[in-house]
Scaffold this active site. Structure first.
Site, short mmCIF file in Angstrom:
data_model
loop_
_atom_site.label_atom_id
_atom_site.label_comp_id
_atom_site.label_asym_id
_atom_site.label_seq_id
_atom_site.Cartn_x
_atom_site.Cartn_y
_atom_site.Cartn_z
N LYS B 86 -38.13 -29.44 72.12
CA LYS B 86 -39.60 -30.24 72.88
C LYS B 86 -40.19 -30.98 71.89
O LYS B 86 -40.84 -32.22 72.09
CB LYS B 86 -40.38 -29.08 73.52
N GLU B 108 -48.15 -30.64 80.81
CA GLU B 108 -47.58 -29.43 81.67
C GLU B 108 -46.78 -28.64 80.74
O GLU B 108 -46.29 -29.17 79.80
CB GLU B 108 -47.10 -29.90 83.09
N SER B 377 -30.90 -25.23 72.85
CA SER B 377 -32.28 -26.08 73.00
C SER B 377 -33.59 -25.60 72.08
O SER B 377 -34.51 -26.11 72.12
CB SER B 377 -32.40 -26.52 74.44
C1 LIG Z 1 -35.80 -23.84 75.24
C2 LIG Z 1 -35.76 -24.99 76.23
N1 LIG Z 1 -34.84 -25.24 76.82
C3 LIG Z 1 -34.70 -26.11 77.81
C4 LIG Z 1 -35.80 -26.34 78.54
C5 LIG Z 1 -35.65 -27.25 79.95
O1 LIG Z 1 -36.21 -28.62 79.75
P1 LIG Z 1 -35.10 -29.82 79.61
O2 LIG Z 1 -34.19 -29.66 80.75
O3 LIG Z 1 -36.10 -30.87 79.79
O4 LIG Z 1 -34.63 -29.60 78.28
C6 LIG Z 1 -37.08 -25.74 78.13
C7 LIG Z 1 -38.31 -26.28 78.81
O5 LIG Z 1 -39.50 -25.75 78.85
C8 LIG Z 1 -37.14 -25.14 76.93
O6 LIG Z 1 -38.18 -24.62 76.40
#
Ligand SMILES: Cc1ncc(COP(=O)(O)O)c(C=O)c1O
Lengths: 254, 409
Positions: B86, B108, B377
């Site tokens: 993020k 948000e 992520s």
């Molecule tokens: C660690 C992590 N992975 C994935 C996501 C999902 O979001 P996005 O699909 O935009 O990557 C989030 C969202 O809060 C997150 O905190």
């Protein structure tokens, strides 16, 4: 077009027109019926009926809650449309729908417009559909004799207002301030300059909404705007005192 | 993109008139920055000095051996500052906010990672900061709420609707239309009105650019497959973007299967049959909605995946058949998380663990010469309460009970 002419006819006898807002299915269609009767009998000139949507992004807490409660009671779009048709057939004032674009998109734009046309609905207010994304909508509305109401905001530049004027019909809805529905607006110098810009940009009647609450607010608009829009205030009133309080409130505004 | 802001049939900018002017300014600033290579350099410098970019690509040798198929590589977005991808988007938007001269930022957040990153950026750049977070998410991501507040942000729990991510987005828009003159809304994913999907994808594409270079260096050629979890879609687009032009690389997005697609309690938009085209939250995509166009309630153990819509960019890639979509259930996610901790000493976030589930299903079917990349992520520290609860961990429970007793004295 039809809606504009009807409003102009009314403006020959009144200094300012009143438009009110209700959320369909909230607190019930039965209550909607009674509220509308009170509104019409006490001199309301035009009513916007909101078809509830689960994500009412442009609405403040009062109307947001009303949308959610209407939906949790199971209010369906087809019921809303049937109710709108009933009102338009019963009373001799213009009725509009206000809703968010997804409701129309899912129903089918063509089918929705045909439905409005058959029911005698005069116009549509869709706050999340700018003309850039609404080519089909604008075309179908005009083809069916329904006024696509455009919205001005204090942040709209002059050229933008002129451009919107080219797409709109019926009247222009001027949001009195930044923000969502419900909170009180101030009608000071900044507001007057804004309304002058609105007047310069369009020949259509001007409606002013967002936070109009009492006779003083309505009076402040006389001579500057053609229509005062009362939204959250009547919903609050029905919440607190029931539908029968609406008539005296409307009568007190003029 | 064909029509402005559209990816195939999806996207657009369905915004209220009050925001028209501010979107003009935002679009203008974004266009200027895109053409200015010194802006991208400034962004890279910031991310390599304030955060840990480039993040490593880790060869998970134990997991690879365990599954006996493809070589598993893990892209370590958990090592980015604030613990998730993020920050890539937020720091980029922070530089834009400075250029636009705004003094306040709102956002948000679902999992709290985007809120965390925004609160961090606001502290560093000196902006006022307000974060909207669904009440349900405030409860399940409490550690992030604590840190956001400690960094000076105001966290507002949203009690309307389903009290999750979509409701936080609505509330952030309501704030924005009210305070548009001094405020920027830093949307946290590749959704919402144009230019957000394109802009967030641009900042997040740094993940895939690095991974592309790293896999060539470490494995000698392109991976067979790349896996990412999909909430709004920002980490997925981020890691996919550089690989889209590599025709032999298969791209797999993993959505939240919740309690199972057949239960209706999930957030599977593109791999299930429950979603249909719609327009909400400023853009057109496939939404989980009923026949009237009312949004449905979603469910996932991972707050960041618990969302009704999905990026218009991904919906377009799905329609073209370029990205395959799968779902992982809450249960599968816990098992994959457990295995990853035990085998590799890595703690993926619940969101990220969805990508691990699908990769683990497919790794054994590939040959030992193939490589696959899983985008991790974020890190799972934020999920400690949820994970401990799911594992029904006795010593953790005891600790919480003791601490509660101490506080209630
Ligand atoms: C660690 C992590 N992975 C994935 C996501 C999902 O979001 P996005 O699909 O935009 O990557 C989030 C969202 O809060 C997150 O905190």
């Amino acid at each position: 077009m039809q809606l504009e002419q009807q409003l102009r006819n009314r403006l020959q006898h009144k200094k300012i027109l009143l438009m009110t807002h209700i959320v369909l299915g909230y607190p019930s269609f039965e209550a909607n019926r009674e509220v509308i009767a009170q509104m019409v009998h006490n001199g309301v000139d035009c009513i916007e009926m909101q078809i509830p949507f689960s994500e009412p992004m442009a609405d403040g807490p009062v109307i947001l809650k009303a949308n959610q409660k209407a939906l949790s009671r199971g209010t369906k779009v087809t019921e809303s449309l049937a109710f709108g048709a009933e009102m338009a057939a019963t009373y001799d004032i213009p009725f509009l729908y206000m809703t968010y674009y997804n409701i129309i998109f899912k129903y089918g734009e063509q089918a929705f417009m045909k439905e409005c046309q058959r029911a005698g609905i005069q116009g549509l207010i869709v706050p999340d559909l700018p003309p850039e994304e609404g080519a089909d909508y604008l075309h179908l509305a005009r083809e069916n004799g329904i006024a696509p109401i455009m919205i001005y905001a204090p942040t709209s530049p002059d050229e933008r207002m002129q451009e919107l004027d080219g797409h709109g019909a019926g009247f222009i809805y001027c949001a009195a301030r930044r923000g969502v529905t419900g909170t009180k607006s101030e009608f000071g110098d900044e507001f007057n300059t804004y309304l002058e810009r609105c007047q310069a940009a369009t020949k259509l009647p001007l409606a002013v909404g967002f936070g109009i609450q009492d006779r003083n607010d309505v009076n402040a608009l006389k001579g500057k705007a053609d229509i005062a829009v009362i939204g959250s205030q009547t919903i609050k009133l029905v919440d607190e005192q029931g539908p029968s309080a609406v008539g005296p409130f409307i009568a007190s505004l003029r | 993109m064909n029509k402005k802001g559209f990816f195939g049939n999806w996207g657009g900018a369905y915004i209220p008139e009050i925001l028209f002017q501010t979107f003009q300014e935002l679009n203008h600033e974004f266009e200027v920055c895109k053409k200015d290579s010194s802006f991208w350099q400034e962004y890279i410098d910031l991310m390599s000095t304030y955060s840990c970019r480039p993040t490593p690509l880790t060869h998970a040798t134990n997991l690879s051996r365990y599954f006996g198929g493809a070589q598993i590589y893990i892209k370590r977005e958990d090592l980015n500052h604030t613990g998730a991808h993020k920050a890539n988007n937020v720091m980029g938007q922070g530089l834009l906010i400075k250029r636009m001269g705004k003094k306040r930022v709102i956002a948000e957040t679902g999992a709290g990672q985007h809120g965390m990153a925004t609160a961090t950026m606001a502290a560093k750049f000196g902006f006022d900061c307000t974060i909207y977070m669904g009440e349900e998410d405030v409860l399940r991501q409490r550690p992030n709420v604590f840190w956001m507040e400690k960094m000076g942000a105001t966290v507002i729990p949203v009690t309307d609707g389903s009290r999750t991510l979509k409701d936080a987005i609505n509330e952030a828009f309501r704030d924005w239309v009210t305070n548009v003159d001094n405020t920027h809304y830093a949307l946290g994913t590749v959704c919402g009105p144009h230019p957000f999907p394109e802009m967030v994808a641009w900042f997040q594409s740094i993940i895939g650019m690095e991974a592309h270079e790293q896999i060539l260096k470490q494995h000698g050629r392109m991976p067979a497959r790349v896996y990412a979890c999909v909430g709004g879609g920002s980490n997925a687009i981020g890691v996919f973007k550089r690989f889209i032009e590599e025709p032999d690389v298969e791209l797999i997005g993993v959505e939240a299967g919740g309690h199972g697609l057949e239960t209706g309690e999930h957030a599977a938009r593109l791999c299930g049959t429950g979603a249909s085209p719609g327009v909400a939250q400023g853009y057109k995509t496939m939404f989980l909605q009923d026949d009237d166009g009312q949004m449905l309630n979603t469910h996932s153990v991972a707050a960041g995946l618990d969302y009704v819509g999905v990026s218009p960019i991904l919906t377009d890639l799905w329609e073209q058949g370029r990205v395959r979509f799968e779902a992982a259930t809450d249960k599968e996610v816990m098992a994959a998380l457990d295995l990853t901790m035990k085998k590799e000493g890595l703690i993926p976030a619940l969101e990220s663990s969805h990508a691990f589930v699908q990769a683990f299903k497919e790794a054994p079917l590939l040959s030992g010469d193939d490589a696959i990349i899983i985008n991790m992520s974020g890190r799972g520290d934020k999920d400690i309460f949820t994970i401990a609860h799911a594992f029904n961990d006795p010593s953790w429970k005891e600790f919480i009970i003791d601490r509660a007793r101490e506080y209630s004295r």
